[in-house]
Design a protein around this motif. Sequence first.
Motif, PDB file in Angstrom:
ATOM      1  N   HIS A 276      -7.758 -24.165  19.585  1.00 29.90           N
ATOM      2  CA  HIS A 276      -7.586 -23.918  20.945  1.00 29.90           C
ATOM      3  C   HIS A 276      -6.453 -23.649  21.637  1.00 29.90           C
ATOM      4  O   HIS A 276      -6.246 -23.717  22.635  1.00 29.90           O
ATOM      5  N   TRP A 277      -5.428 -24.095  20.742  1.00 33.24           N
ATOM      6  CA  TRP A 277      -4.339 -24.134  21.110  1.00 33.24           C
ATOM      7  C   TRP A 277      -3.711 -23.010  22.140  1.00 33.24           C
ATOM      8  O   TRP A 277      -3.062 -23.344  23.114  1.00 33.24           O
ATOM      9  N   VAL A 278      -3.686 -22.052  21.392  1.00 34.31           N
ATOM     10  CA  VAL A 278      -3.067 -20.928  22.358  1.00 34.31           C
ATOM     11  C   VAL A 278      -3.593 -20.816  23.689  1.00 34.31           C
ATOM     12  O   VAL A 278      -2.931 -20.399  24.653  1.00 34.31           O
ATOM     13  N   PRO A 279      -5.010 -20.485  23.705  1.00 31.32           N
ATOM     14  CA  PRO A 279      -5.516 -20.345  25.130  1.00 31.32           C
ATOM     15  C   PRO A 279      -5.237 -21.464  25.902  1.00 31.32           C
ATOM     16  O   PRO A 279      -5.044 -21.307  27.407  1.00 31.32           O
ATOM     17  N   LEU A 280      -5.277 -22.530  25.406  1.00 30.46           N
ATOM     18  CA  LEU A 280      -5.092 -23.898  26.331  1.00 30.46           C
ATOM     19  C   LEU A 280      -3.646 -23.819  26.882  1.00 30.46           C
ATOM     20  O   LEU A 280      -3.263 -24.239  28.038  1.00 30.46           O
ATOM     21  N   CYS A 281      -2.586 -23.744  25.904  1.00 31.98           N
ATOM     22  CA  CYS A 281      -1.335 -23.470  26.363  1.00 31.98           C
ATOM     23  C   CYS A 281      -1.034 -22.402  27.551  1.00 31.98           C
ATOM     24  O   CYS A 281      -0.073 -22.598  28.238  1.00 31.98           O
ATOM     25  N   CYS A 282      -1.779 -21.449  27.621  1.00 26.16           N
ATOM     26  CA  CYS A 282      -1.359 -20.381  28.489  1.00 26.16           C
ATOM     27  C   CYS A 282      -2.486 -20.531  29.810  1.00 26.16           C
ATOM     28  O   CYS A 282      -2.619 -19.475  30.509  1.00 26.16           O
ATOM     29  N   GLN A 283      -2.950 -21.536  29.946  1.00 24.52           N
ATOM     30  CA  GLN A 283      -3.930 -21.684  31.135  1.00 24.52           C
ATOM     31  C   GLN A 283      -3.276 -22.690  32.171  1.00 24.52           C
ATOM     32  O   GLN A 283      -2.539 -23.881  31.482  1.00 24.52           O
ATOM     33  N   LYS A 284      -3.371 -22.485  33.199  1.00 28.58           N
ATOM     34  CA  LYS A 284      -2.776 -23.233  34.470  1.00 28.58           C
ATOM     35  C   LYS A 284      -2.750 -24.864  34.111  1.00 28.58           C
ATOM     36  O   LYS A 284      -1.864 -25.499  34.291  1.00 28.58           O
ATOM     37  N   TYR A 285      -3.914 -25.198  34.049  1.00 24.88           N
ATOM     38  CA  TYR A 285      -4.310 -26.728  34.167  1.00 24.88           C
ATOM     39  C   TYR A 285      -4.048 -27.305  32.704  1.00 24.88           C
ATOM     40  O   TYR A 285      -3.638 -28.391  32.614  1.00 24.88           O
TER      41      TYR A 285
ATOM     42  N   ASP B 247       1.544 -37.455  15.893  1.00 23.47           N
ATOM     43  CA  ASP B 247       2.368 -37.852  14.614  1.00 23.47           C
ATOM     44  C   ASP B 247       2.848 -36.575  13.760  1.00 23.47           C
ATOM     45  O   ASP B 247       2.665 -35.640  14.283  1.00 23.47           O
ATOM     46  N   ALA B 248       3.437 -36.897  12.725  1.00 23.37           N
ATOM     47  CA  ALA B 248       3.932 -35.822  11.697  1.00 23.37           C
ATOM     48  C   ALA B 248       3.067 -35.003  11.231  1.00 23.37           C
ATOM     49  O   ALA B 248       3.179 -33.669  11.279  1.00 23.37           O
ATOM     50  N   GLU B 249       1.788 -35.395  11.028  1.00 24.87           N
ATOM     51  CA  GLU B 249       0.753 -34.517  10.517  1.00 24.87           C
ATOM     52  C   GLU B 249       0.133 -33.588  11.563  1.00 24.87           C
ATOM     53  O   GLU B 249       0.126 -32.438  11.386  1.00 24.87           O
ATOM     54  N   GLY B 250      -0.062 -34.095  12.768  1.00 29.92           N
ATOM     55  CA  GLY B 250      -0.469 -33.485  13.722  1.00 29.92           C
ATOM     56  C   GLY B 250       0.587 -32.487  14.287  1.00 29.92           C
ATOM     57  O   GLY B 250       0.096 -31.307  14.727  1.00 29.92           O
ATOM     58  N   ARG B 251       1.748 -32.804  14.064  1.00 28.82           N
ATOM     59  CA  ARG B 251       2.853 -31.899  14.761  1.00 28.82           C
ATOM     60  C   ARG B 251       3.013 -30.717  13.619  1.00 28.82           C
ATOM     61  O   ARG B 251       3.103 -29.838  14.264  1.00 28.82           O
ATOM     62  N   GLN B 252       2.866 -30.806  12.500  1.00 28.17           N
ATOM     63  CA  GLN B 252       2.706 -29.626  11.630  1.00 28.17           C
ATOM     64  C   GLN B 252       1.772 -28.761  11.912  1.00 28.17           C
ATOM     65  O   GLN B 252       1.902 -27.397  11.696  1.00 28.17           O
ATOM     66  N   SER B 253       0.529 -29.437  12.165  1.00 32.47           N
ATOM     67  CA  SER B 253      -0.582 -28.467  12.394  1.00 32.47           C
ATOM     68  C   SER B 253      -0.331 -27.659  13.696  1.00 32.47           C
ATOM     69  O   SER B 253      -0.591 -26.531  13.775  1.00 32.47           O
ATOM     70  N   ILE B 254       0.345 -28.064  14.865  1.00 35.26           N
ATOM     71  CA  ILE B 254       0.460 -27.331  16.012  1.00 35.26           C
ATOM     72  C   ILE B 254       1.601 -26.542  15.809  1.00 35.26           C
ATOM     73  O   ILE B 254       1.574 -25.322  16.301  1.00 35.26           O
ATOM     74  N   LEU B 255       2.620 -26.778  14.794  1.00 41.80           N
ATOM     75  CA  LEU B 255       3.813 -25.671  14.683  1.00 41.80           C
ATOM     76  C   LEU B 255       3.301 -24.627  14.016  1.00 41.80           C
ATOM     77  O   LEU B 255       3.613 -23.446  14.086  1.00 41.80           O
ATOM     78  N   GLN B 256       2.264 -24.923  13.036  1.00 43.72           N
ATOM     79  CA  GLN B 256       1.823 -23.725  12.309  1.00 43.72           C
ATOM     80  C   GLN B 256       0.990 -22.941  13.272  1.00 43.72           C
ATOM     81  O   GLN B 256       1.038 -21.651  13.047  1.00 43.72           O
ATOM     82  N   GLU B 257       0.435 -23.509  14.207  1.00 46.99           N
ATOM     83  CA  GLU B 257      -0.346 -22.608  14.753  1.00 46.99           C
ATOM     84  C   GLU B 257       0.143 -21.627  16.229  1.00 46.99           C
ATOM     85  O   GLU B 257      -0.075 -20.722  16.389  1.00 46.99           O
ATOM     86  N   LEU B 258       1.359 -22.504  16.675  1.00 47.31           N
ATOM     87  CA  LEU B 258       1.819 -22.011  17.709  1.00 47.31           C
ATOM     88  C   LEU B 258       3.271 -21.299  17.467  1.00 47.31           C
ATOM     89  O   LEU B 258       3.824 -20.406  18.165  1.00 47.31           O
ATOM     90  N   VAL B 259       4.084 -21.673  16.580  1.00 48.75           N
ATOM     91  CA  VAL B 259       5.493 -21.486  16.389  1.00 48.75           C
ATOM     92  C   VAL B 259       5.742 -20.414  15.417  1.00 48.75           C
ATOM     93  O   VAL B 259       6.011 -19.252  15.207  1.00 48.75           O
ATOM     94  N   PHE B 260       4.899 -20.845  14.035  1.00 47.98           N
ATOM     95  CA  PHE B 260       5.039 -20.084  12.896  1.00 47.98           C
ATOM     96  C   PHE B 260       4.333 -18.937  12.597  1.00 47.98           C
ATOM     97  O   PHE B 260       4.478 -18.046  11.697  1.00 47.98           O
ATOM     98  N   ASP B 261       3.350 -18.877  13.516  1.00 44.83           N
ATOM     99  CA  ASP B 261       2.652 -17.492  13.851  1.00 44.83           C
ATOM    100  C   ASP B 261       3.197 -16.833  14.751  1.00 44.83           C
ATOM    101  O   ASP B 261       3.021 -16.790  16.110  1.00 44.83           O
ATOM    102  N   THR B 262       3.761 -15.490  14.327  1.00 47.98           N
ATOM    103  CA  THR B 262       4.386 -14.698  15.295  1.00 47.98           C
ATOM    104  C   THR B 262       3.834 -13.974  16.516  1.00 47.98           C
ATOM    105  O   THR B 262       4.369 -14.205  17.675  1.00 47.98           O
ATOM    106  N   LYS B 263       2.476 -13.801  16.273  1.00 47.32           N
ATOM    107  CA  LYS B 263       1.581 -13.127  17.250  1.00 47.32           C
ATOM    108  C   LYS B 263       1.588 -14.325  18.482  1.00 47.32           C
ATOM    109  O   LYS B 263       1.638 -13.947  19.659  1.00 47.32           O
ATOM    110  N   ASN B 264       1.200 -15.689  18.017  1.00 43.43           N
ATOM    111  CA  ASN B 264       1.067 -16.566  18.874  1.00 43.43           C
ATOM    112  C   ASN B 264       2.265 -16.998  19.589  1.00 43.43           C
ATOM    113  O   ASN B 264       2.330 -17.330  20.757  1.00 43.43           O
ATOM    114  N   LEU B 265       3.496 -16.879  18.802  1.00 42.92           N
ATOM    115  CA  LEU B 265       4.898 -17.338  19.211  1.00 42.92           C
ATOM    116  C   LEU B 265       5.174 -16.272  20.459  1.00 42.92           C
ATOM    117  O   LEU B 265       5.758 -16.831  21.707  1.00 42.92           O
ATOM    118  N   LYS B 266       4.825 -15.293  20.424  1.00 43.69           N
ATOM    119  CA  LYS B 266       5.297 -14.058  21.305  1.00 43.69           C
ATOM    120  C   LYS B 266       4.298 -14.480  22.630  1.00 43.69           C
ATOM    121  O   LYS B 266       5.033 -14.139  23.883  1.00 43.69           O
TER     122      LYS B 266
END
Length: 421
Positions: free
Chosen positions: A307-316, A329-348
């Motif tokens: 749910h990271w992408v829709p939540l990041c693009c919602q006002k509240y 932490d490091a493990e949780g950070r890797q999870s969010i990077l894979q979903e938000l940054v290293f996925d080109t579609k989500n990054l755009k």
Amino acid sequence: MSMHYGRQGDYYTSMVMSAPYRGDAPSAVCKGHQSSQHSSGSNSCASGYTPNPVPTAAARQRAGVYTHNPYGTAACSTVAAAPAHPRATAYGCPPVYASESHGYGDAALLASNVVEQFMAVIGDIANTACSPRGRHLLSSVLSLQHVDKVEMIYNEVVPQINMVVLDVHGCGVARLLIEYITTEQLDTMVPYLEDKTILELAVRTQHTRRLLQTIFERHRSEGLTPIVEVLASDCLRLACTQQGCIAIMRVIENSLPEQKHMLLHKLLPCLPVLTMDPYGNYVAQCILQNTDRTSDIRRVSEAYRGHWVPLCCQKYASNVMEKIVWELDAEGRQSILQELVFDTKNLKRLLLDSFGNFVLQAIIASSTDAEEYTHVYKEVTDHLHLSPYGNKIDSKLSSKYRELMHKPEPYKYVPGKERTH
């Protein structure tokens, strides 16, 4: 004739000097002397002087002179008119203060009157608390902090606590009572509260919510667990209301660890829904600030997975996402990077969104590992020219690059164009 006028002048002078001063003009002392100067052979003042009588209270009131001294006792104020200055009276009588005559001032007199009124309502204190005058009376009695009187109010209010706490006036008395009773007395009161009363306290008005809030702020006890259980049973609905969200937050902040975990166990599965709510997002932020950094944060990140992408693009929800990024932490950070940054579609999508770009800036600013940041830097700079918020994101990229790499960044950002060497 000259000798006659001389005696008149001496008599007039002596009367002026001996008469009490009341702000009158000297001519008012002997009106006969004034009239004698305008009539030939008239000798009314010489035949005898009749002083003006002391003006009555009504006359002084019409003239704008106060007849009552609010600073003095009844004995003094009935004799002399009120002065222009509070330290002197019209006839030189100094004001007599209650503190000078009794030694304890007006506070004790007021307290005795309050106690007398309170003794008159014993037996009907619960109903008295639900009226405007009764609320004022009982609040004054509680403020005296007399243990016996607090006990008397407590004994009569507890059996009817459900009526009192939901009343617009009674809730104020109940809240003040909770501040003065002991934790043991509160534990005895809790079983009298019905489940529907507890839920209504959380959402009805800000006054009832403050009463519930005061319970947890003033007392920390296992005896409050039944209240927490009732709130946890309907926590999602409460967290999405204006007053209920504040009630849930204050319980999380001030309750015992076991009681807090009881609420979190019910709220964590609902985090995506809470995060997107205008009021629920504050509860989500409160959970992040009052959870264990090693276990609960991981559970929070798991609840947001997918749910990271829709939540990041919602006002509240974007506000919550920014806070989570800093806590992972490091493990949780890797999870969010894979979903938000290293996925080109989500990054755009983040780069183009008015709320998502702030989450991306938080990801950049919270980087602490140089190797990880190298990959984040490359992915973001390749698509930065597409974002209308490129200047702000570039500022974050540049400052973090210099901080971690200890050298200037290799690319120069040009709005609307791809980065060049």
